[in-house]
Design a protein around this motif. Structure first.
Motif, PDB file in Angstrom:
ATOM      1  N   ARG A   1       0.834  -1.211   0.000  1.00  0.00           N
ATOM      2  CA  ARG A   1       0.000   0.000   0.000  1.00  0.00           C
ATOM      3  C   ARG A   1       0.863   1.254   0.000  1.00  0.00           C
ATOM      4  N   LEU A   2       1.898   1.245   0.840  1.00  0.00           N
ATOM      5  CA  LEU A   2       2.797   2.403   0.886  1.00  0.00           C
ATOM      6  C   LEU A   2       3.519   2.594  -0.441  1.00  0.00           C
ATOM      7  N   ASP A   3       3.873   1.493  -1.102  1.00  0.00           N
ATOM      8  CA  ASP A   3       4.508   1.602  -2.420  1.00  0.00           C
ATOM      9  C   ASP A   3       3.607   2.350  -3.401  1.00  0.00           C
ATOM     10  N   ARG A   4       2.336   1.985  -3.419  1.00  0.00           N
ATOM     11  CA  ARG A   4       1.387   2.649  -4.331  1.00  0.00           C
ATOM     12  C   ARG A   4       1.243   4.133  -4.001  1.00  0.00           C
ATOM     13  N   LEU A   5       1.087   4.430  -2.729  1.00  0.00           N
ATOM     14  CA  LEU A   5       0.948   5.828  -2.323  1.00  0.00           C
ATOM     15  C   LEU A   5       2.219   6.619  -2.615  1.00  0.00           C
ATOM     16  N   PHE A   6       3.372   6.005  -2.354  1.00  0.00           N
ATOM     17  CA  PHE A   6       4.639   6.680  -2.586  1.00  0.00           C
ATOM     18  C   PHE A   6       4.815   6.986  -4.067  1.00  0.00           C
ATOM     19  N   PHE A   7       4.456   6.056  -4.927  1.00  0.00           N
ATOM     20  CA  PHE A   7       4.603   6.264  -6.360  1.00  0.00           C
ATOM     21  C   PHE A   7       3.845   7.512  -6.804  1.00  0.00           C
ATOM     22  N   VAL A   8       2.627   7.661  -6.326  1.00  0.00           N
ATOM     23  CA  VAL A   8       1.808   8.824  -6.702  1.00  0.00           C
ATOM     24  C   VAL A   8       2.455  10.108  -6.178  1.00  0.00           C
ATOM     25  N   ALA A   9       2.826  10.100  -4.892  1.00  0.00           N
ATOM     26  CA  ALA A   9       3.410  11.303  -4.291  1.00  0.00           C
ATOM     27  C   ALA A   9       4.752  11.634  -4.942  1.00  0.00           C
ATOM     28  N   TYR A  10       5.562  10.629  -5.192  1.00  0.00           N
ATOM     29  CA  TYR A  10       6.876  10.848  -5.786  1.00  0.00           C
ATOM     30  C   TYR A  10       6.748  11.422  -7.199  1.00  0.00           C
ATOM     31  N   ARG A  11       5.825  10.869  -7.974  1.00  0.00           N
ATOM     32  CA  ARG A  11       5.617  11.346  -9.341  1.00  0.00           C
ATOM     33  C   ARG A  11       5.191  12.819  -9.319  1.00  0.00           C
ATOM     34  N   GLN A  12       4.270  13.162  -8.417  1.00  0.00           N
ATOM     35  CA  GLN A  12       3.838  14.564  -8.339  1.00  0.00           C
ATOM     36  C   GLN A  12       4.967  15.457  -7.855  1.00  0.00           C
ATOM     37  N   ALA A  13       5.771  14.949  -6.930  1.00  0.00           N
ATOM     38  CA  ALA A  13       6.874  15.749  -6.392  1.00  0.00           C
ATOM     39  C   ALA A  13       7.906  16.057  -7.475  1.00  0.00           C
ATOM     40  N   VAL A  14       8.272  15.059  -8.265  1.00  0.00           N
ATOM     41  CA  VAL A  14       9.325  15.232  -9.262  1.00  0.00           C
ATOM     42  C   VAL A  14       8.782  15.842 -10.547  1.00  0.00           C
ATOM     43  N   LYS A  15       7.672  15.300 -11.060  1.00  0.00           N
ATOM     44  CA  LYS A  15       7.130  15.751 -12.348  1.00  0.00           C
ATOM     45  C   LYS A  15       6.517  17.145 -12.237  1.00  0.00           C
ATOM     46  N   ASP A  16       5.739  17.369 -11.208  1.00  0.00           N
ATOM     47  CA  ASP A  16       5.020  18.635 -11.082  1.00  0.00           C
ATOM     48  C   ASP A  16       5.709  19.635 -10.157  1.00  0.00           C
ATOM     49  N   ASN A  17       6.863  19.233  -9.582  1.00  0.00           N
ATOM     50  CA  ASN A  17       7.576  20.098  -8.636  1.00  0.00           C
ATOM     51  C   ASN A  17       6.666  20.543  -7.494  1.00  0.00           C
ATOM     52  N   ASN A  18       5.841  19.648  -7.036  1.00  0.00           N
ATOM     53  CA  ASN A  18       4.860  19.929  -5.995  1.00  0.00           C
ATOM     54  C   ASN A  18       5.499  19.694  -4.626  1.00  0.00           C
ATOM     55  N   LEU A  19       5.730  20.787  -3.898  1.00  0.00           N
ATOM     56  CA  LEU A  19       6.387  20.667  -2.592  1.00  0.00           C
ATOM     57  C   LEU A  19       5.503  19.946  -1.570  1.00  0.00           C
ATOM     58  N   ASN A  20       4.199  20.064  -1.687  1.00  0.00           N
ATOM     59  CA  ASN A  20       3.316  19.301  -0.793  1.00  0.00           C
ATOM     60  C   ASN A  20       3.482  17.803  -1.039  1.00  0.00           C
ATOM     61  N   ALA A  21       3.662  17.434  -2.301  1.00  0.00           N
ATOM     62  CA  ALA A  21       3.879  16.022  -2.640  1.00  0.00           C
ATOM     63  C   ALA A  21       5.230  15.540  -2.114  1.00  0.00           C
ATOM     64  N   VAL A  22       6.225  16.437  -2.107  1.00  0.00           N
ATOM     65  CA  VAL A  22       7.525  16.092  -1.522  1.00  0.00           C
ATOM     66  C   VAL A  22       7.344  15.767  -0.042  1.00  0.00           C
ATOM     67  N   ASP A  23       6.612  16.623   0.650  1.00  0.00           N
ATOM     68  CA  ASP A  23       6.350  16.368   2.077  1.00  0.00           C
ATOM     69  C   ASP A  23       5.605  15.057   2.271  1.00  0.00           C
ATOM     70  N   ARG A  24       4.618  14.805   1.421  1.00  0.00           N
ATOM     71  CA  ARG A  24       3.832  13.573   1.518  1.00  0.00           C
ATOM     72  C   ARG A  24       4.728  12.355   1.267  1.00  0.00           C
ATOM     73  N   ALA A  25       5.596  12.428   0.263  1.00  0.00           N
ATOM     74  CA  ALA A  25       6.509  11.312  -0.042  1.00  0.00           C
ATOM     75  C   ALA A  25       7.445  11.052   1.136  1.00  0.00           C
ATOM     76  N   LEU A  26       7.928  12.127   1.735  1.00  0.00           N
ATOM     77  CA  LEU A  26       8.810  11.957   2.904  1.00  0.00           C
ATOM     78  C   LEU A  26       8.070  11.320   4.075  1.00  0.00           C
ATOM     79  N   ARG A  27       6.814  11.703   4.271  1.00  0.00           N
ATOM     80  CA  ARG A  27       6.027  11.098   5.358  1.00  0.00           C
ATOM     81  C   ARG A  27       5.801   9.611   5.094  1.00  0.00           C
ATOM     82  N   ILE A  28       5.566   9.248   3.840  1.00  0.00           N
ATOM     83  CA  ILE A  28       5.387   7.833   3.495  1.00  0.00           C
ATOM     84  C   ILE A  28       6.695   7.080   3.746  1.00  0.00           C
ATOM     85  N   MET A  29       7.812   7.695   3.371  1.00  0.00           N
ATOM     86  CA  MET A  29       9.109   7.064   3.609  1.00  0.00           C
ATOM     87  C   MET A  29       9.370   6.892   5.107  1.00  0.00           C
ATOM     88  N   GLU A  30       9.018   7.889   5.889  1.00  0.00           N
ATOM     89  CA  GLU A  30       9.185   7.796   7.344  1.00  0.00           C
ATOM     90  C   GLU A  30       8.319   6.682   7.924  1.00  0.00           C
TER      91      GLU A  30
END
Length: 181
Positions: A103-132
């Motif tokens: 489940r975390l893999d799926r969520l991370f993929f979405v957040a990571y894609r938005q963080a890198v592709k869209d330069n979305n800083l909220n998505a960066v925070d979300r990806a970091l929270r999933i990693m934590e």
């Protein structure tokens, strides 16, 4: 003595469950032993408990177990039953951890894609929270914390750690430059 048949194994499992229930209810070990004894002569209910303590002796017409043997049998039953339950629970925890990792893999993929592709800083925070969350769940922080040497502790950063930091800085810079445009 051979391995008990399916019915005997079920009766033993029930006896162990009864032993745990009695112990949890605060019943002393000797009373547990007597209540679950096979021989009606020592059984506190005056009935033969199926697959009860001393069943082999009872079936052969021998003397029933003494108080010390009954106490030992009751303690052993509770110990074995708790060990079995702990083993079952550990297996279920590992299964659940695997599901949660997926489940975390799926969520991370979405957040990571938005963080890198869209330069979305909220998505960066979300990806970091999933990693934590993944690190906590898999106890990755415990092993990492014990092996990290920091400059303030007199240690040096390893090449791997520097590479990781440079990659993160690169991602952050790309995100920052992307948002300026």
């Amino acid at each position: 003595m051979g391995r008990p048949d399916k019915a005997a194994r079920a009766a033993i499992a029930q006896r162990r469950a009864d032993a745990i229930d009695l112990h949890l209810a605060g019943v002393d070990w000797l009373t547990v032993g007597r209540k679950l004894a096979a021989d009606p002569a020592v059984n506190s209910d005056r009935i033969a408990y199926p697959q009860g303590y001393g069943i082999e002796r009872y079936n052969k017409g021998l003397e029933p177990p003494d108080d010390k043997q009954l106490i030992h049998a009751a303690c052993k039953d509770v110990r074995l039953a708790l060990k079995e339950r702990t083993t079952e629970l550990a297996g279920k925890v590992e299964e659940m951890r695997a599901v949660e990792n997926l489940r975390l893999d799926r969520l991370f993929f979405v957040a990571y894609r938005q963080a890198v592709k869209d330069n979305n800083l909220n998505a960066v925070d979300r990806a970091l929270r999933i990693m934590e969350r993944r690190a906590r769940m898999n106890r990755l922080d415990e092993t990492a914390e014990s092996g990290i040497a920091t400059p303030s502790a007199g240690g040096e950063l390893t090449a791997v750690a520097l590479d990781e930091l440079e990659a993160l800085i690169g991602i952050s810079e790309e995100a920052a430059h992307g948002s300026d445009e």
